[in-house]
Design a protein around this motif. Structure first.
Motif, PDB file in Angstrom:
ATOM      1  N   UNK A 137       0.723  -1.025  -0.300  1.00 53.76           N
ATOM      2  CA  UNK A 137       0.136  -0.113  -0.085  1.00 53.76           C
ATOM      3  C   UNK A 137       0.724   0.993   0.071  1.00 53.76           C
ATOM      4  N   UNK A 138       1.313   1.756  -1.315  1.00 54.16           N
ATOM      5  CA  UNK A 138       2.013   3.394  -1.492  1.00 54.16           C
ATOM      6  C   UNK A 138       3.086   2.565  -2.279  1.00 54.16           C
ATOM      7  N   UNK A 139       4.193   3.712  -1.956  1.00 55.72           N
ATOM      8  CA  UNK A 139       4.850   3.108  -3.164  1.00 55.72           C
ATOM      9  C   UNK A 139       6.287   2.455  -2.665  1.00 55.72           C
ATOM     10  N   UNK A 140       6.910   1.306  -3.243  1.00 55.44           N
ATOM     11  CA  UNK A 140       7.846   0.688  -2.814  1.00 55.44           C
ATOM     12  C   UNK A 140       9.114   1.732  -3.082  1.00 55.44           C
ATOM     13  N   UNK A 141       9.947   1.014  -1.840  1.00 56.08           N
ATOM     14  CA  UNK A 141      11.860   1.841  -1.752  1.00 56.08           C
ATOM     15  C   UNK A 141      11.845   3.285  -1.854  1.00 56.08           C
ATOM     16  N   UNK A 142      10.341   3.085  -0.522  1.00 61.02           N
ATOM     17  CA  UNK A 142      10.770   4.534   0.544  1.00 61.02           C
ATOM     18  C   UNK A 142      11.120   4.169   1.050  1.00 61.02           C
ATOM     19  N   UNK A 143      11.743   5.098   2.323  1.00 62.32           N
ATOM     20  CA  UNK A 143      12.037   4.901   2.954  1.00 62.32           C
ATOM     21  C   UNK A 143      11.689   4.404   4.433  1.00 62.32           C
ATOM     22  N   UNK A 144      12.014   3.686   5.269  1.00 67.27           N
ATOM     23  CA  UNK A 144      11.345   3.130   6.455  1.00 67.27           C
ATOM     24  C   UNK A 144      11.163   3.978   7.141  1.00 67.27           C
TER      25      UNK A 144
ATOM     26  N   UNK B 260       2.269   5.841   9.343  1.00 66.24           N
ATOM     27  CA  UNK B 260       1.852   4.593   9.043  1.00 66.24           C
ATOM     28  C   UNK B 260       0.079   3.954   9.411  1.00 66.24           C
ATOM     29  N   UNK B 261      -0.737   4.927   9.876  1.00 64.70           N
ATOM     30  CA  UNK B 261      -2.234   4.723   9.808  1.00 64.70           C
ATOM     31  C   UNK B 261      -1.477   4.840  12.076  1.00 64.70           C
ATOM     32  N   UNK B 262      -0.860   4.431  12.492  1.00 66.35           N
ATOM     33  CA  UNK B 262      -1.016   4.174  13.888  1.00 66.35           C
ATOM     34  C   UNK B 262      -1.222   5.052  14.731  1.00 66.35           C
ATOM     35  N   UNK B 263      -0.861   4.561  15.823  1.00 67.85           N
ATOM     36  CA  UNK B 263      -0.507   5.813  17.304  1.00 67.85           C
ATOM     37  C   UNK B 263       0.317   5.797  17.839  1.00 67.85           C
ATOM     38  N   UNK B 264       1.532   5.384  17.216  1.00 69.69           N
ATOM     39  CA  UNK B 264       2.683   5.426  18.062  1.00 69.69           C
ATOM     40  C   UNK B 264       4.188   7.145  17.630  1.00 69.69           C
ATOM     41  N   UNK B 265       4.123   8.184  18.650  1.00 74.42           N
ATOM     42  CA  UNK B 265       4.880   9.182  17.781  1.00 74.42           C
ATOM     43  C   UNK B 265       6.766   8.627  18.908  1.00 74.42           C
ATOM     44  N   UNK B 266       6.443   8.479  19.403  1.00 76.26           N
ATOM     45  CA  UNK B 266       7.885   7.678  20.242  1.00 76.26           C
ATOM     46  C   UNK B 266       8.018   6.052  20.487  1.00 76.26           C
ATOM     47  N   UNK B 267       9.149   5.601  20.552  1.00 74.62           N
ATOM     48  CA  UNK B 267       9.258   4.354  21.353  1.00 74.62           C
ATOM     49  C   UNK B 267       8.722   4.446  22.203  1.00 74.62           C
ATOM     50  N   UNK B 268       7.383   3.053  22.255  1.00 81.12           N
ATOM     51  CA  UNK B 268       7.055   2.674  23.808  1.00 81.12           C
ATOM     52  C   UNK B 268       7.316   1.814  24.625  1.00 81.12           C
TER      53      UNK B 268
ATOM     54  N   UNK C 166      12.628  -2.358  12.851  1.00 85.79           N
ATOM     55  CA  UNK C 166      13.678  -3.246  11.780  1.00 85.79           C
ATOM     56  C   UNK C 166      13.050  -3.541   9.985  1.00 85.79           C
ATOM     57  N   UNK C 167      12.184  -3.838  10.225  1.00 85.93           N
ATOM     58  CA  UNK C 167      11.544  -3.551   8.378  1.00 85.93           C
ATOM     59  C   UNK C 167      11.844  -2.457   7.359  1.00 85.93           C
ATOM     60  N   UNK C 168      12.308  -2.781   6.093  1.00 90.26           N
ATOM     61  CA  UNK C 168      12.994  -1.410   5.246  1.00 90.26           C
ATOM     62  C   UNK C 168      11.403  -0.762   4.679  1.00 90.26           C
ATOM     63  N   UNK C 169      11.285  -0.501   4.075  1.00 90.17           N
ATOM     64  CA  UNK C 169      10.712   0.734   3.160  1.00 90.17           C
ATOM     65  C   UNK C 169       9.432  -0.192   2.680  1.00 90.17           C
ATOM     66  N   UNK C 170      10.188  -1.727   1.638  1.00 90.38           N
ATOM     67  CA  UNK C 170       9.226  -1.732   1.082  1.00 90.38           C
ATOM     68  C   UNK C 170       8.505  -3.457   1.656  1.00 90.38           C
ATOM     69  N   UNK C 171       9.234  -3.932   3.244  1.00 87.31           N
ATOM     70  CA  UNK C 171       8.601  -4.283   3.933  1.00 87.31           C
ATOM     71  C   UNK C 171       7.541  -3.880   5.132  1.00 87.31           C
TER      72      UNK C 171
ATOM     73  N   UNK D 120       5.660  -1.787   3.595  1.00 94.64           N
ATOM     74  CA  UNK D 120       4.569  -0.855   3.044  1.00 94.64           C
ATOM     75  C   UNK D 120       4.050  -2.728   2.217  1.00 94.64           C
ATOM     76  N   UNK D 121       4.587  -3.484   2.105  1.00 92.00           N
ATOM     77  CA  UNK D 121       3.578  -4.629   1.960  1.00 92.00           C
ATOM     78  C   UNK D 121       2.871  -5.163   3.638  1.00 92.00           C
ATOM     79  N   UNK D 122       3.337  -5.250   4.127  1.00 95.54           N
ATOM     80  CA  UNK D 122       2.957  -6.137   5.414  1.00 95.54           C
ATOM     81  C   UNK D 122       2.127  -4.837   6.439  1.00 95.54           C
ATOM     82  N   UNK D 123       2.765  -3.732   6.726  1.00 95.14           N
ATOM     83  CA  UNK D 123       1.823  -3.066   8.474  1.00 95.14           C
ATOM     84  C   UNK D 123       0.991  -2.814   7.969  1.00 95.14           C
ATOM     85  N   UNK D 124       0.130  -2.203   6.595  1.00 97.63           N
ATOM     86  CA  UNK D 124      -1.360  -1.450   6.704  1.00 97.63           C
ATOM     87  C   UNK D 124      -2.125  -2.869   7.267  1.00 97.63           C
ATOM     88  N   UNK D 125      -1.980  -3.901   6.755  1.00 98.11           N
ATOM     89  CA  UNK D 125      -2.442  -4.933   7.188  1.00 98.11           C
ATOM     90  C   UNK D 125      -2.632  -4.954   8.876  1.00 98.11           C
ATOM     91  N   UNK D 126      -2.343  -5.070   9.412  1.00100.19           N
ATOM     92  CA  UNK D 126      -1.521  -4.514  11.243  1.00100.19           C
ATOM     93  C   UNK D 126      -2.467  -3.104  11.591  1.00100.19           C
TER      94      UNK D 126
END
Length: 441
Positions: free
Chosen positions: A60-67, A137-145, A180-185, A187-193
């Motif tokens: 979801x979104x463009x691949x190759x972006x910064x994580x 990434x549509x979450x609620x985090x602003x810093x390490x929690x 630890x995921x890169x931008x592509x990882x 973009x592919x997996x996090x939207x489902x969570x």
């Protein structure tokens, strides 16, 4: 919970509280059931099946972006582990959910070795998994929690440790992707969570052998055409029969232990039931990897040994948090019991042997909580926390199991029967000394 852009922790907490306060008790968390895409085959008789190939992960979104990464929390300058107002509101809501939803369902889930699907859907509605996902990434985090995640895990385990593991297992995978995921990882997996239909997922490190060392793995990942080929067995994987995505730890020749993203639809991946002494409500299973091919992009964190080491430490910290919640449940249960139980014309708590044992539980629990919170505080500030995690794990492993045993003893014959939950909590707390992985803060 639908995707929410720009939602800060205070907004999330207030939203959760409004949701709780605005509904009758029986309907409070019955908001939406998750889409049922998996035929749940786990029974006490056991199962063996291929992975739950029910979802196609697409970017979801463009691949190759910064994580997207969460920054470290600012240094407080003081050794003060008092929760913030936002953390209190979040924890109060999770604690109420655990008391009203997890605790009543625990006994039946323990017997069936199956967490209720409706309950897992309500956890997704609660939005606990959003706390560790960045806002962009549509979450609620602003810093390490890490501290907030520890408090949430503790509150959930106060309801039931096995169900808490089942509920928090997907968050371990999303947290690993954020850290630890890169931008592509991502973009592919996090939207489902961060949507309503959160996939079942699990972090699998443990292997079925005595004296397991997470830094000496028998699961291997050899380099193959276009990627890697995984072989081995992972043990005590929560919700294995329905999981759609795994983070698998494997030995990468020449590099050491590494983490790999493996979809359950991968050819050669099968799961089988593995009910144990405790954590039965988490529907534990084994993941068997037989020449499982994954692309080169499946390697998480670039195969860095430092990434794997941090994963192990954060997982151990998560287990310490879970032990706090269940140990507190033991203490909260035995105090009224020994005060109300009569023997020789007076409450058994009037006997020094009983009263001192209850006091010991309280003292040990306070020590466990202090070292665990300190380790979490240092972790989220980006400071070294290896020593603190080691101390916390040692203390929580030894004292957590002792608290479970003492709880059974204080109930006498009642501690041995299933009429009271203390025997289940004792069996669950025994897991602290053997498990690795599964949860991540």
């Amino acid at each position: 919970m639908a995707k929410r852009a720009g939602l800060d922790p205070m907004g999330l907490a207030l939203g959760l509280l409004n949701k709780v306060a605005g509904a009758p008790l029986l309907e409070r968390f019955g908001l939406h059931k998750p889409v049922e895409k998996v035929a749940y085959e786990a029974t006490r008789a056991g199962f063996r099946t291929i992975g739950a190939a029910t979802r196609t992960f697409k970017a979801v979104g463009k691949l190759g972006g910064a994580p997207a990464r969460l920054p470290s929390a600012p240094e407080s300058g003081l050794f003060d582990l008092t929760p913030t107002d936002e953390q209190r509101m979040i924890v109060d809501t999770v604690a109420e959910f655990a008391a009203e939803q997890l605790r009543p369902a625990a006994a039946a889930a323990n017997e069936s070795c199956t967490p209720p699907r409706e309950l897992l859907g309500r956890v997704a509605e609660l939005g606990v998994g959003l706390l560790g996902v960045p806002e962009q990434l549509d979450g609620a985090g602003t810093e390490r929690s890490a501290v907030t995640n520890v408090l949430v895990a503790e509150a959930m385990a106060h309801g039931d440790l096995g169900l808490a593991v089942a509920c928090l297992a997907p968050s371990a995978v999303s947290t690993a992707l954020v850290l630890w995921g890169d931008g592509d990882q991502q973009a592919i997996y996090l939207p489902s969570f961060v949507g309503e239909d959160v996939p079942a997922a699990a972090l699998a490190i443990l292997e079925p052998r005595p004296l397991f060392d997470p830094f000496v793995l028998r699961t291997t990942a050899r380099r193959g055409p276009g990627g890697y080929v995984l072989n081995g067995v992972k043990s005590l994987v929560p919700r294995a029969s329905e999981a759609e995505l795994f983070v698998i730890a494997a030995e990468l020749p020449g590099s050491g232990p590494a983490l790999f993203l493996v979809e359950s639809s991968a050819s050669g991946l099968t799961v089988e039931s593995e009910p144990g002494m405790g954590l039965r409500a988490a529907n534990m299973g084994r993941v068997l990897l037989d020449e499982v091919s994954v692309p080169a992009t499946a390697l998480l964190g670039g195969g860095s040994r430092e990434v794997y080491t941090e994963c192990v430490r954060l997982s151990r910290l998560g287990w310490c948090a879970l032990s706090l919640g269940t140990a507190q449940a033991v203490l909260d249960y035995v105090i009224p019991y020994v005060n109300e139980r009569q023997a020789f014309g007076e409450p058994v708590s009037h006997r020094q042997g009983v009263a001192f044992k209850v006091a010991d539980i309280g003292i040990e629990l306070a020590g466990m909580r202090l070292v665990t919170y300190r380790a979490a505080s240092r972790a989220e500030q980006g400071k070294s926390y290896a020593r603190e995690v080691a101390l916390a794990r040692k203390l929580c492993t030894d004292k957590g199991m002792a608290i479970g045993s003492d709880g059974v003893q204080l109930l006498g014959g009642h501690g041995y029967v299933k009429e009271h939950p203390v025997e289940r909590w004792y069996r669950d707390l025994r897991a602290l000394g053997v498990v690795e992985g599964i949860v991540l803060v």
